[in-house]
Write a protein that holds these residues in place. Sequence first.
Motif, PDB file in Angstrom:
ATOM      1  N   VAL A  27      -5.879  -0.135   3.801  1.00  0.00           N
ATOM      2  CA  VAL A  27      -7.038   0.153   2.949  1.00  0.00           C
ATOM      3  C   VAL A  27      -7.012  -0.714   1.697  1.00  0.00           C
ATOM      4  N   THR A  28      -5.821  -1.120   1.214  1.00  0.00           N
ATOM      5  CA  THR A  28      -5.749  -1.980   0.030  1.00  0.00           C
ATOM      6  C   THR A  28      -6.189  -3.393   0.344  1.00  0.00           C
ATOM      7  N   VAL A  29      -6.089  -3.786   1.628  1.00  0.00           N
ATOM      8  CA  VAL A  29      -6.466  -5.134   2.048  1.00  0.00           C
ATOM      9  C   VAL A  29      -7.928  -5.177   2.487  1.00  0.00           C
ATOM     10  N   LEU A  30      -8.356  -4.146   3.199  1.00  0.00           N
ATOM     11  CA  LEU A  30      -9.708  -4.135   3.765  1.00  0.00           C
ATOM     12  C   LEU A  30     -10.712  -3.421   2.880  1.00  0.00           C
ATOM     13  N   GLY A  31     -10.207  -2.586   1.934  1.00  0.00           N
ATOM     14  CA  GLY A  31     -11.096  -1.844   1.065  1.00  0.00           C
ATOM     15  C   GLY A  31     -11.501  -0.513   1.648  1.00  0.00           C
ATOM     16  N   SER A  32     -11.932   0.377   0.783  1.00  0.00           N
ATOM     17  CA  SER A  32     -12.406   1.683   1.228  1.00  0.00           C
ATOM     18  C   SER A  32     -13.637   1.512   2.103  1.00  0.00           C
ATOM     19  N   GLY A  33     -13.585   2.102   3.301  1.00  0.00           N
ATOM     20  CA  GLY A  33     -14.698   1.933   4.231  1.00  0.00           C
ATOM     21  C   GLY A  33     -14.891   0.492   4.661  1.00  0.00           C
ATOM     22  N   ASP A  34     -13.800  -0.298   4.639  1.00  0.00           N
ATOM     23  CA  ASP A  34     -13.836  -1.722   5.022  1.00  0.00           C
ATOM     24  C   ASP A  34     -14.770  -2.543   4.132  1.00  0.00           C
ATOM     25  N   SER A  35     -14.921  -2.130   2.875  1.00  0.00           N
ATOM     26  CA  SER A  35     -15.852  -2.828   1.978  1.00  0.00           C
ATOM     27  C   SER A  35     -15.424  -4.265   1.713  1.00  0.00           C
ATOM     28  N   LEU A  36     -14.113  -4.511   1.572  1.00  0.00           N
ATOM     29  CA  LEU A  36     -13.641  -5.876   1.328  1.00  0.00           C
ATOM     30  C   LEU A  36     -13.796  -6.737   2.578  1.00  0.00           C
ATOM     31  N   VAL A  68      -9.979 -18.717   5.382  1.00  0.00           N
ATOM     32  CA  VAL A  68      -9.716 -17.289   5.584  1.00  0.00           C
ATOM     33  C   VAL A  68      -8.218 -17.017   5.466  1.00  0.00           C
ATOM     34  N   GLN A  69      -7.421 -17.890   6.058  1.00  0.00           N
ATOM     35  CA  GLN A  69      -5.966 -17.755   5.964  1.00  0.00           C
ATOM     36  C   GLN A  69      -5.520 -17.777   4.508  1.00  0.00           C
ATOM     37  N   ARG A  70      -6.025 -18.761   3.739  1.00  0.00           N
ATOM     38  CA  ARG A  70      -5.665 -18.856   2.327  1.00  0.00           C
ATOM     39  C   ARG A  70      -6.103 -17.611   1.570  1.00  0.00           C
ATOM     40  N   LEU A  71      -7.292 -17.117   1.923  1.00  0.00           N
ATOM     41  CA  LEU A  71      -7.815 -15.943   1.232  1.00  0.00           C
ATOM     42  C   LEU A  71      -6.892 -14.744   1.407  1.00  0.00           C
ATOM     43  N   PHE A  72      -6.488 -14.461   2.639  1.00  0.00           N
ATOM     44  CA  PHE A  72      -5.601 -13.314   2.857  1.00  0.00           C
ATOM     45  C   PHE A  72      -4.250 -13.522   2.178  1.00  0.00           C
ATOM     46  N   ASP A  73      -3.761 -14.750   2.166  1.00  0.00           N
ATOM     47  CA  ASP A  73      -2.502 -15.028   1.470  1.00  0.00           C
ATOM     48  C   ASP A  73      -2.640 -14.742  -0.024  1.00  0.00           C
ATOM     49  N   GLU A  74      -3.757 -15.191  -0.616  1.00  0.00           N
ATOM     50  CA  GLU A  74      -3.980 -14.968  -2.048  1.00  0.00           C
ATOM     51  C   GLU A  74      -4.160 -13.480  -2.348  1.00  0.00           C
ATOM     52  N   MET A  75      -4.880 -12.787  -1.484  1.00  0.00           N
ATOM     53  CA  MET A  75      -5.063 -11.347  -1.675  1.00  0.00           C
ATOM     54  C   MET A  75      -3.726 -10.619  -1.683  1.00  0.00           C
ATOM     55  N   ARG A  80       0.638  -7.662  -4.390  1.00  0.00           N
ATOM     56  CA  ARG A  80       2.065  -7.484  -4.671  1.00  0.00           C
ATOM     57  C   ARG A  80       2.334  -7.232  -6.149  1.00  0.00           C
ATOM     58  N   THR A  81       1.414  -7.634  -7.012  1.00  0.00           N
ATOM     59  CA  THR A  81       1.594  -7.380  -8.445  1.00  0.00           C
ATOM     60  C   THR A  81       1.205  -5.951  -8.814  1.00  0.00           C
ATOM     61  N   GLY A  82       0.667  -5.202  -7.849  1.00  0.00           N
ATOM     62  CA  GLY A  82       0.216  -3.845  -8.132  1.00  0.00           C
ATOM     63  C   GLY A  82      -1.231  -3.772  -8.564  1.00  0.00           C
ATOM     64  N   GLN A  83      -1.888  -4.926  -8.665  1.00  0.00           N
ATOM     65  CA  GLN A  83      -3.297  -4.961  -9.054  1.00  0.00           C
ATOM     66  C   GLN A  83      -4.172  -4.815  -7.820  1.00  0.00           C
ATOM     67  N   PRO A  84      -5.158  -3.925  -7.842  1.00  0.00           N
ATOM     68  CA  PRO A  84      -6.014  -3.748  -6.665  1.00  0.00           C
ATOM     69  C   PRO A  84      -6.997  -4.898  -6.515  1.00  0.00           C
ATOM     70  N   ASP A  88     -15.718  -7.810  -6.076  1.00  0.00           N
ATOM     71  CA  ASP A  88     -15.980  -8.920  -6.981  1.00  0.00           C
ATOM     72  C   ASP A  88     -14.820  -9.917  -6.960  1.00  0.00           C
ATOM     73  N   ALA A  89     -13.575  -9.409  -6.971  1.00  0.00           N
ATOM     74  CA  ALA A  89     -12.406 -10.290  -6.960  1.00  0.00           C
ATOM     75  C   ALA A  89     -12.336 -11.092  -5.670  1.00  0.00           C
ATOM     76  N   VAL A  90     -12.706 -10.471  -4.544  1.00  0.00           N
ATOM     77  CA  VAL A  90     -12.702 -11.191  -3.263  1.00  0.00           C
ATOM     78  C   VAL A  90     -13.757 -12.301  -3.286  1.00  0.00           C
ATOM     79  N   GLU A  91     -14.956 -11.987  -3.777  1.00  0.00           N
ATOM     80  CA  GLU A  91     -16.010 -12.997  -3.846  1.00  0.00           C
ATOM     81  C   GLU A  91     -15.595 -14.168  -4.734  1.00  0.00           C
TER      82      GLU A  91
END
Length: 350
Positions: A27-36, A68-75, A80-84, A88-91
């Motif tokens: 859920v932290t990667v995909l977002g609530s309800g897959d919003s991310l 897409v690969q880079r995006l998931f790596d950056e996410m 890992r820093t504890g920041q959700p 907006d951050a994904v965009e």
Amino acid sequence: MTQTPTDTPGEGQARAHFTVPANHPMVTVLGSGDSLLRVIENEFPSTDIHVRGNKVSAVGDPEEVALVQRLFDEMMLVLRTGQPMTEDAVERSIAMLRDEAGDLRDTETPAEVLTQNILSNRGRTIRPKTLNQKRYVDAIDKHTVVFGIGPAGTGKTYLAMAKAVQALQSKQVNRIILTRPAVEAGERLGFLPGTLYEKIDPYLRPLYDALHDMLDPDSIPRLMAAGTIEVAPLAYMRGRTLNDAFIILDEAQNTNPEQMKMFLTRLGFDSKIVITGDITQIDLPGGTKSGLRQVREILDGVEDVHFSILNSTDVVRHKLVGRIVDAYDQYDSRSGHDRHDTGHDRHNRK
């Protein structure tokens, strides 16, 4: 995040697999309800993205799959820093990665931008949200005089004030001085009710509001009474030399050339100046040249002076603000209007 070997399912296509570590809930990667995930799918419409358990796969154009690969790596680096992660951050991360792909220069990564903390107060952290904002913040660290020029909502004043509070708290400076020219379209101080301080208060109110976001509100009157924080109109700067201070001039497009020179020459030892403004929103009387527009011609190339330019992609207010800024720019281009002129200028030409 790990990537399994890539194969090419079809001619001209690439496939990549990502495995999200077990200690990161999906859920932290995909977002609530897959919003991310929906944001990512919308930004990469020609790429097929599938999720099964803690595994994500992407199939499509090799360049898009690589992004897409880079995006998931950056996410994952951000998480890992504890920041959700937010929509907006994904965009913004995707926009930075696309810009980076077309830019041969070394550039900061989305994780570096999104995890740079400036100031924390009452559980809220202030940090840059775009690459230009990070470069602006970094320039404030590196230079004595920094100009932040850009449209409304790009964070130029807010980030400067966060850096000022940070400098005060770390004892890099002894005081903060915040100033603005008391000029506003369609209004004159003489016609406003009240004493002088009551007249100028509306012009300085945005600076007070930002301070309340960054400091304990109960401490602000005490700091102002002690002179540690001073909020005053630009006219009050004349004749002073400002040492050991972080000085911010806001709405600098409404200074005339003489006021700009006067302000810049207030700089004292161990001080830093940040000047912010939007040269498309000048409220000076007709025929008056903006000091902010002129100063770039004068000081461009001067050592230890830096100009940071922000644009509509750096707007961090409601998404619609960026679209409004772009729409006005497009309208001006089509119609030949010059928003650098004031309403008074256009009236005088009629």
